[in-house]
Design a protein around this motif. Structure first.
Motif, PDB file in Angstrom:
ATOM      1  N   ASN A 137      42.777  33.774  44.861  1.00  0.00           N
ATOM      2  CA  ASN A 137      42.493  35.183  44.585  1.00  0.00           C
ATOM      3  C   ASN A 137      40.993  35.415  44.442  1.00  0.00           C
ATOM      4  N   GLU A 196      37.677  37.624  43.202  1.00  0.00           N
ATOM      5  CA  GLU A 196      37.269  38.416  42.044  1.00  0.00           C
ATOM      6  C   GLU A 196      36.245  39.458  42.499  1.00  0.00           C
ATOM      7  N   PRO A 197      36.505  40.720  42.058  1.00  0.00           N
ATOM      8  CA  PRO A 197      37.675  41.199  41.303  1.00  0.00           C
ATOM      9  C   PRO A 197      38.931  41.229  42.158  1.00  0.00           C
ATOM     10  N   HIS A 198      40.066  41.129  41.489  1.00  0.00           N
ATOM     11  CA  HIS A 198      41.339  40.999  42.187  1.00  0.00           C
ATOM     12  C   HIS A 198      41.662  42.265  42.971  1.00  0.00           C
ATOM     13  N   GLU A 232      39.175  33.322  41.574  1.00  0.00           N
ATOM     14  CA  GLU A 232      39.899  32.926  40.373  1.00  0.00           C
ATOM     15  C   GLU A 232      40.397  31.487  40.541  1.00  0.00           C
ATOM     16  N   PRO A 233      40.865  30.854  39.442  1.00  0.00           N
ATOM     17  CA  PRO A 233      41.446  29.509  39.595  1.00  0.00           C
ATOM     18  C   PRO A 233      42.603  29.543  40.586  1.00  0.00           C
ATOM     19  N   ASN A 240      38.883  25.313  38.444  1.00  0.00           N
ATOM     20  CA  ASN A 240      38.837  26.421  37.492  1.00  0.00           C
ATOM     21  C   ASN A 240      38.259  27.693  38.105  1.00  0.00           C
ATOM     22  N   GLY A 241      38.236  27.764  39.411  1.00  0.00           N
ATOM     23  CA  GLY A 241      37.627  28.908  40.085  1.00  0.00           C
ATOM     24  C   GLY A 241      36.108  28.756  40.113  1.00  0.00           C
ATOM     25  N   ASN A 283      45.509  45.716  38.411  1.00  0.00           N
ATOM     26  CA  ASN A 283      46.454  44.722  38.945  1.00  0.00           C
ATOM     27  C   ASN A 283      47.072  45.210  40.255  1.00  0.00           C
TER      28      ASN A 283
END
Length: 769
Positions: A411, A413-415, A355-356, A381-382, A260
């Protein structure tokens, strides 16, 4: 002498009673210490205390015996004769442990340690003994104190393995950190900045005996502003459900550390493992490594307001008009939904997962104005972004008129591994023109393909040119909501209002939507305009449609009005009515003025009432007094009348007795006089006197005497009624009467009934007067 001796004896007895002290109660016998043994087991019942003496290895000053780290509880056994355990105490020389007495019986004591960290600590135990059975007032116990040492932690679970790959122990081996994985501030073990998470695998060596029970695991960052790690995976499921214990065996148990990341930087990650019963005997484990967080702009990402137009985000930079914190772009009030087009550079190609998207109001003030959300679109929904444009649609859901600040996060992916989010900001002007409302002149339900002919999508059609004839008293319109064009499938409509120019009419409204209500998608409602003309001629009619906080819409057309009072005879009739009304108003005004004066007079009286209250009360008392005096006077007068009537009858009888013969003789000579006197009921002399006295006559008594004498036909000298004396002429009558006494007596008897009747007549006459 004997009495004196008796008093001396009583005095001596009293003194002896006061000086009496009961003999001391024998103390309970203390136990014999030679009969007390304490040991660590039944096989060694006296290895701590033997016959009341503490063994040297358990001496309080220099204990030698050590309890191992694996021993979490210790049970002591006591052997006593004719004694019992009264009390016990346990303490430690350090805060490494928190010892306590779990249970105590007559022969056993169980001690728990509760180690908090690794180390060696001295435990001191004191046991108090007393006699058995315990007396009602037990004596102070006899204490025996001994000490020993307790080892906390200091060992690792052999056979425990931890690695970044299943089956490989590259982090921990045999419960200890490997040489390949160094810990400390200068960490050589790093996690790739492109990795959003870090896997950890737990297992036991196949040669190890038993299992390893883990009570909890935790993770933290030394720099929370860079990353806020969390844990997930199958291993966490075991720790949060059921027995909430992770049992590690020779199979692999996985736990994921999710970083994160928040910004481009680096931080140290600390992963902690706490076994069940820490430090008894196994110590908690801790592993560290360094994480580099990404957050770089995605260079190939594109965002625009139209397909092929990159006016928002292009080549890793954001246009200043769409700044995340201070945007300049304002979407108009009639825009219910905004569509964004997302793609990658068509020349570089590639594929990027997102991401969404997240869309929010910037602050509470904006949230009160609108509540933005994602509408159905390609990337709601991304998903994967390519060089082909895909859509993200934002629905504003305005709540009130005002400026709403919107923020959107896209955002990668990956974040943050390695690319950071795309952050866009703009403003929405809530209000403006209403959209999605259609108005028809005829009901669209009767048509196969209804087309609005009055208003379409909130705009009045240019070809709407309606004229209402003179005969048309009312006009009906039909209204519906087009959910595909409106912001939602329902919309609130305020009460419909309207009017006419120059006050030519006063329209009223009726129908299903006239008082206001909710328009639903596809549901047709209506409202009717009744004109209520006020003057003759052409007037312009306007109707206002107001939906929620949006700008009102106006419908206008012309009406040919005609009213009866706008004619010649109508004017005459109105003039007459006005004149009559004025006259009636004048009359009412006069009456009101008179009534006002009367009210003022009454008000003056009411205001003066306190001032004259005492005078009114005095007047009432005076009037009451006069009424009582008048009543007494009338009562007295009535009594005098009755007494006068009785006296008159009495005097009449006396007169008849005295002047009987003369009267009878005069009856024969002048019968008409006496017939008038007795038969017609004329009043005698005394009766007339009394009557005139009562009536207040001004005539004197002499006149009364003369008149009455004439009525009786005799002189005043004939009979003196007051004194009862007779004149000279009457003396002869008396003598004659005396000679004829029997005759007089007979005459008196004959006159008695008449006298009775005359008494009644006199009384009745008096009562009537």
């Amino acid at each position: 002498m004997s009495i004196f001796s008796f008093f001396l004896f009583l005095l001596y007895f009293a003194c002896e009673s006061l000086a009496f002290v009961p003999p001391p109660r024998p103390a309970a016998a203390l136990p014999v210490t030679d009969n007390i043994d304490i040991g660590t087991s039944l096989d060694f019942p006296a290895d701590i205390v033997a016959k009341g003496k503490v063994m040297p290895s358990y001496s309080s000053t220099a204990p030698v015996m050590v309890v191992s780290a694996a021993e979490r509880e210790t049970t002591l056994y006591a052997t006593v004769i004719d004694a019992a355990i009264y009390a016990e105490r346990v303490s430690a020389s350090s805060t490494l442990v928190s010892p306590s007495i779990l249970t105590t019986t007559d022969n056993t004591i169980v001690i728990s340690y509760g180690c908090t960290r690794a180390g060696l600590v001295t435990i001191t135990v004191a046991v108090g003994f007393g006699p058995r059975p315990k007396p009602s007032l037990p004596p102070a116990p006899q204490w025996i104190t001994f000490s020993y040492k307790k080892q906390c932690g200091g060992s690792y679970r052999s056979g425990f393995r931890l690695g970044t790959t299943a089956g490989i122990a590259d982090i921990l081996r045999g419960g200890q950190e490997t040489l390949e994985w160094e810990s400390g501030d200068n960490l050589s073990s790093e996690s790739d900045e492109t990795a959003p998470s870090f896997p950890l695998f737990f297992s036991m060596d196949s040669l190890a005996d038993g299992k390893f029970a883990i009570q909890s695991v935790s993770v933290q960052s030394t720099n929370p502003g860079v990353a806020v790690p969390s844990l997930e995976g199958p291993g966490m499921m075991e720790l949060t459900t059921g027995s909430k214990v992770l049992i590690v065996d020779n199979t692999n148990k996985e736990i994921q550390v999710v970083y994160n990341c928040l910004r481009v930087d680096q931080t140290n990650i600390i992963f902690n493992i706490t076994p069940v019963f820490p430090y008894e005997p196994f110590e908690p484990l801790s592993v560290r490594w360094r994480k580099k967080c990404g957050g770089y702009p995605q260079p190939d990402f594109r965002v625009g307001t139209a397909a092929g137009l990159y006016d928002i985000w292009n080549k890793g930079s954001l246009h200043e008009d769409w700044d995340f914190q201070s945007p300049k772009t304002v979407r108009s009030g009639d825009e219910r939904r905004t569509i964004f087009y997302v793609s990658l550079d068509k020349y570089t190609g590639g594929y990027q997962m997102i991401e969404p998207p997240i869309v929010v109001a910037k602050d509470n003030a904006s949230l009160a104005i609108c509540s933005p959300s994602l509408a159905p679109s390609d990337l709601v929904n991304g998903g994967g972004v390519t060089n082909q444009p895909q859509t993200i649609e934002v629905d504003y859901k305005c709540r009130m008129k005002g400026m709403c600040y919107i923020q959107m996060y896209i955002n990668m992916e990956p974040h943050m591994s390695p690319y950071g989010p795309v952050q866009i900001g703009w403003q929405k002007d809530c209000g403006g023109r209403v959209v999605g409302i259609d108005v028809y002149s005829t009901s669209p339900v009767d048509k196969t393909s209804p087309v609005p002919d009055v208003m379409r999508n909130g705009r009045v059609l240019s070809n709407f040119n309606y004229t209402a004839s003179r005969e048309e008293k009312m006009t009906t319109f039909h209204i519906a909501l087009n959910g595909q064009k409106a912001a939602s499938t329902k919309q609130n409509v305020a009460k419909i209002t309207g009017g006419c120019t120059d006050d030519g009419c006063s329209p009223s409204f009726s129908g299903t939507i006239a008082p206001g209500g909710i328009l639903l998608d596809g549901v047709v409602q209506n409202f009717t305009v009744k004109y209520n003309c006020r003057q003759t001629g052409w007037v312009e009619v306007y109707v206002t449609l107001k939906s929620e906080f949006y700008e009102p819409v106006y419908l206008t057309w012309y009406k040919d009005c005609w009213v009866w009072y706008d004619t010649a005879w109508g004017v005459l009739l109105i003039t007459f009515i006005i004149a009559a009304g004025v006259g009636l108003l004048i009359l009412i005004t006069v009456k009101l003025c008179q009534r006002t004066k009367a009210f003022k007079w009454l008000s003056d009286i009411k205001n003066a009432e306190p001032e004259y209250q005492s005078l009114l009360e005095a007047a009432e008392e005076e009037a009451e007094k006069e009424a009582k005096e008048e009543e007494a006077r009338l009562k007295k007068m009535e009594e005098e009348k009755k007494q006068a009537a009785a006296d008159r009858v009495k005097r009449k009888r006396q007169m008849k007795t005295i002047a009987g013969p003369k009267v009878r003789r005069r009856r024969r000579d002048r019968p008409h006089d006496y017939d008038d006197l007795y038969e017609e009921g004329e009043t005698p002399l005394h009766d007339l006197r009394e009557l005139r006295r009562v009536n207040g006559s001004s005539r004197g008594t002499d006149d009364i005497d003369e008149d009455e004498d004439e009525d009786f036909g005799m002189d005043a000298t004939d009979v003196d009624l007051e004194s009862g004396d007779l004149s000279d002429g009457d003396q002869e009558l008396r003598s004659m009467g005396n000679g004829d006494e029997s005759e007089q007596h007979d005459d008196d008897e004959e006159d008695d009934p008449a006298d009775d009747e005359e008494i009644g007549s006199e009384l009745s006459s008096d009562d009537r007067k």
